[in-house]
Design a protein around this motif. Structure first.
Motif, short mmCIF file in Angstrom:
data_model
loop_
_atom_site.label_atom_id
_atom_site.label_comp_id
_atom_site.label_asym_id
_atom_site.label_seq_id
_atom_site.Cartn_x
_atom_site.Cartn_y
_atom_site.Cartn_z
N LYS A 14 16.89 9.28 -11.67
CA LYS A 14 16.64 8.32 -12.73
C LYS A 14 17.30 6.99 -12.41
CE LYS A 14 16.26 11.68 -16.51
NZ LYS A 14 16.80 12.10 -17.84
N LEU A 15 16.69 5.93 -12.91
CA LEU A 15 17.25 4.59 -12.78
C LEU A 15 18.00 4.23 -14.05
CD1 LEU A 15 14.10 2.87 -11.25
CD2 LEU A 15 16.16 3.54 -10.01
N GLY A 16 19.05 3.44 -13.92
CA GLY A 16 19.82 3.04 -15.09
C GLY A 16 19.10 1.97 -15.91
N TYR A 17 19.11 2.14 -17.23
CA TYR A 17 18.42 1.19 -18.10
C TYR A 17 19.05 -0.19 -18.00
CZ TYR A 17 16.13 -0.64 -22.28
OH TYR A 17 15.38 -1.39 -23.16
N ASN B 90 0.81 -1.22 0.00
CA ASN B 90 0.00 0.00 0.00
C ASN B 90 0.85 1.27 0.00
OD1 ASN B 90 0.77 -0.86 2.66
ND2 ASN B 90 -0.60 0.67 3.53
N ARG B 91 2.19 1.10 -0.03
CA ARG B 91 3.07 2.27 -0.02
C ARG B 91 4.10 2.29 -1.14
NH1 ARG B 91 5.30 3.02 6.01
NH2 ARG B 91 6.30 4.77 4.95
N ARG B 92 4.37 1.16 -1.76
CA ARG B 92 5.45 1.11 -2.74
C ARG B 92 5.31 -0.10 -3.65
NH1 ARG B 92 10.43 -1.38 0.93
NH2 ARG B 92 9.06 -2.33 2.48
N ILE B 93 6.10 -0.05 -4.73
CA ILE B 93 6.29 -1.19 -5.63
C ILE B 93 7.75 -1.59 -5.50
CG2 ILE B 93 6.19 -2.01 -8.00
CD1 ILE B 93 4.23 0.33 -8.56
N VAL B 94 8.00 -2.87 -5.29
CA VAL B 94 9.36 -3.35 -5.12
C VAL B 94 9.67 -4.37 -6.20
CG1 VAL B 94 11.02 -4.43 -3.55
CG2 VAL B 94 9.16 -3.04 -2.62
N THR C 6 15.24 7.98 -20.73
CA THR C 6 14.37 8.12 -19.54
C THR C 6 13.82 6.75 -19.20
OG1 THR C 6 12.50 8.69 -20.99
CG2 THR C 6 13.75 10.52 -20.03
N PRO C 7 14.62 5.90 -18.57
CA PRO C 7 14.21 4.51 -18.31
C PRO C 7 12.95 4.42 -17.46
CG PRO C 7 16.56 4.80 -17.92
CD PRO C 7 15.98 6.17 -18.07
N GLN C 8 12.12 3.46 -17.81
CA GLN C 8 10.91 3.18 -17.04
C GLN C 8 10.96 1.74 -16.54
OE1 GLN C 8 7.31 4.04 -19.18
NE2 GLN C 8 7.98 6.08 -19.80
N PRO C 9 10.92 1.53 -15.23
CA PRO C 9 10.81 0.15 -14.72
C PRO C 9 9.54 -0.49 -15.27
CG PRO C 9 11.20 1.72 -12.93
CD PRO C 9 10.89 2.53 -14.15
N MET C 10 9.56 -1.80 -15.43
CA MET C 10 8.40 -2.47 -16.01
C MET C 10 8.21 -3.84 -15.37
SD MET C 10 7.34 -2.77 -20.01
CE MET C 10 8.54 -3.97 -20.58
N LEU C 11 6.99 -4.10 -14.97
CA LEU C 11 6.62 -5.45 -14.57
C LEU C 11 6.40 -6.22 -15.85
CD1 LEU C 11 4.06 -4.69 -11.69
CD2 LEU C 11 6.57 -4.56 -11.69
N ILE D 157 14.67 -2.89 -5.91
CA ILE D 157 14.42 -1.51 -6.31
C ILE D 157 13.08 -1.09 -5.73
CG2 ILE D 157 14.06 0.04 -8.27
CD1 ILE D 157 15.85 -1.81 -9.92
N ASN D 158 13.12 -0.09 -4.85
CA ASN D 158 11.91 0.41 -4.20
C ASN D 158 11.37 1.61 -4.97
OD1 ASN D 158 11.46 -0.96 -1.38
ND2 ASN D 158 13.66 -0.71 -1.59
N LEU D 159 10.11 1.55 -5.35
CA LEU D 159 9.45 2.64 -6.06
C LEU D 159 8.28 3.12 -5.21
CD1 LEU D 159 9.27 0.91 -9.58
CD2 LEU D 159 11.10 2.38 -8.69
N PRO D 160 8.47 4.21 -4.46
CA PRO D 160 7.36 4.73 -3.66
C PRO D 160 6.17 5.11 -4.55
CG PRO D 160 9.44 5.75 -3.03
CD PRO D 160 9.70 5.00 -4.30
N LEU D 161 4.98 4.82 -4.11
CA LEU D 161 3.79 5.15 -4.90
C LEU D 161 3.68 6.65 -5.14
CD1 LEU D 161 1.10 2.73 -3.39
CD2 LEU D 161 2.62 2.38 -5.35
N SER D 162 4.23 7.45 -4.24
CA SER D 162 4.19 8.90 -4.41
C SER D 162 5.01 9.36 -5.61
CB SER D 162 4.70 9.59 -3.14
OG SER D 162 6.03 9.18 -2.85
#
Length: 216
Positions: free
Chosen positions: A149-152, A103-107, A166-171, A118-123
């Motif tokens: 930014k995160l490294g590709y 409920n606070r982040r995506i890991v 502009t890297p985007q993390p992806m599930l 890699i912790n991605l806060p929902l904010s």
């Protein structure tokens, strides 16, 4: 025993705070990951063309050429080896990956040789995307806000293709991708009440385009 056996909670670097709870965990389907990230179908096609070329060359040389099909055999051998290696890499990547939504982040716990979380806060989630394959699996890219930014290369293959600057993390290659994206969207909306949910338009497959799910 692996390094993941020492995790206090599978997929997470530590214990959760009292006000945080896990909403979903999932991992890529290695077969889908092999096709979409490691491009095994494209490699199969490449070696099939090479094999056809070698066979055509043998036929052009006549009966003597048909008696020597070593080029075709070598092409088939290297093709099988390449496909096997790519499938092994995809299996290893999927086996060592665990996506977690709280409920606070995506890991993202990723990495075959060197595991990292890699912790991605929902904010920090600016937009989510969704694209699916015919079997219902698909990809959910996450565009982040802020200057960090995160490294590709550090993310790959858990990164949206072609977004190198502009890297985007992806599930990636997650089963039931539409349901996962909807849950992520609702959770992000709860953390970002000023965001909005945009119904996704249908796309043919995950690498042809993405549709916005959340705008912060």
């Amino acid at each position: 025993m692996t390094e993941h056996d020492y995790e206090p909670i599978p997929g997470l670097p530590g214990l959760l705070p009292k006000d945080e709870r896990i909403l979903w965990q999932g991992a890529p389907d290695w077969r889908v990951l092999a096709r979409t990230a490691f491009h095994t179908r494209l490699v199969k096609g490449y070696f099939a063309l090479l094999g056809a070329w070698a066979l055509a060359a043998a036929i052009a040389r006549g009966l003597h050429g048909l008696g020597d099909l070593s080029g075709v055999a070598l092409t088939a051998m290297f093709g099988i080896l390449a496909i096997g290696l790519l499938n092994l890499l995809a299996w290893g990547a999927a086996k060592t990956t665990l996506y977690t939504l709280t409920n606070r982040r995506i890991v993202l716990r990723i990495g075959v040789a060197f595991s990292k979380c890699i912790n991605l806060p929902l904010s920090r989630v600016g937009t989510l995307g969704l694209a699916t394959y015919a079997d219902g699996s698909g990809d959910v890219p996450i565009a982040l806000t802020g200057d960090r930014k995160l490294g590709y290369l550090a993310l790959w293959p858990h990164a949206r293709p072609w977004h190198v600057s502009t890297p985007q993390p992806m599930l990636r290659a997650v089963p039931d991708a539409a349901e996962v994206a909807a849950l992520l969207g609702r959770t992000c909306l709860a953390a970002n009440p000023h965001g909005q949910l945009v119904p996704p338009a249908p796309v043919a497959q995950a690498e042809t385009g993405f549709t916005g799910a959340i705008a912060a």
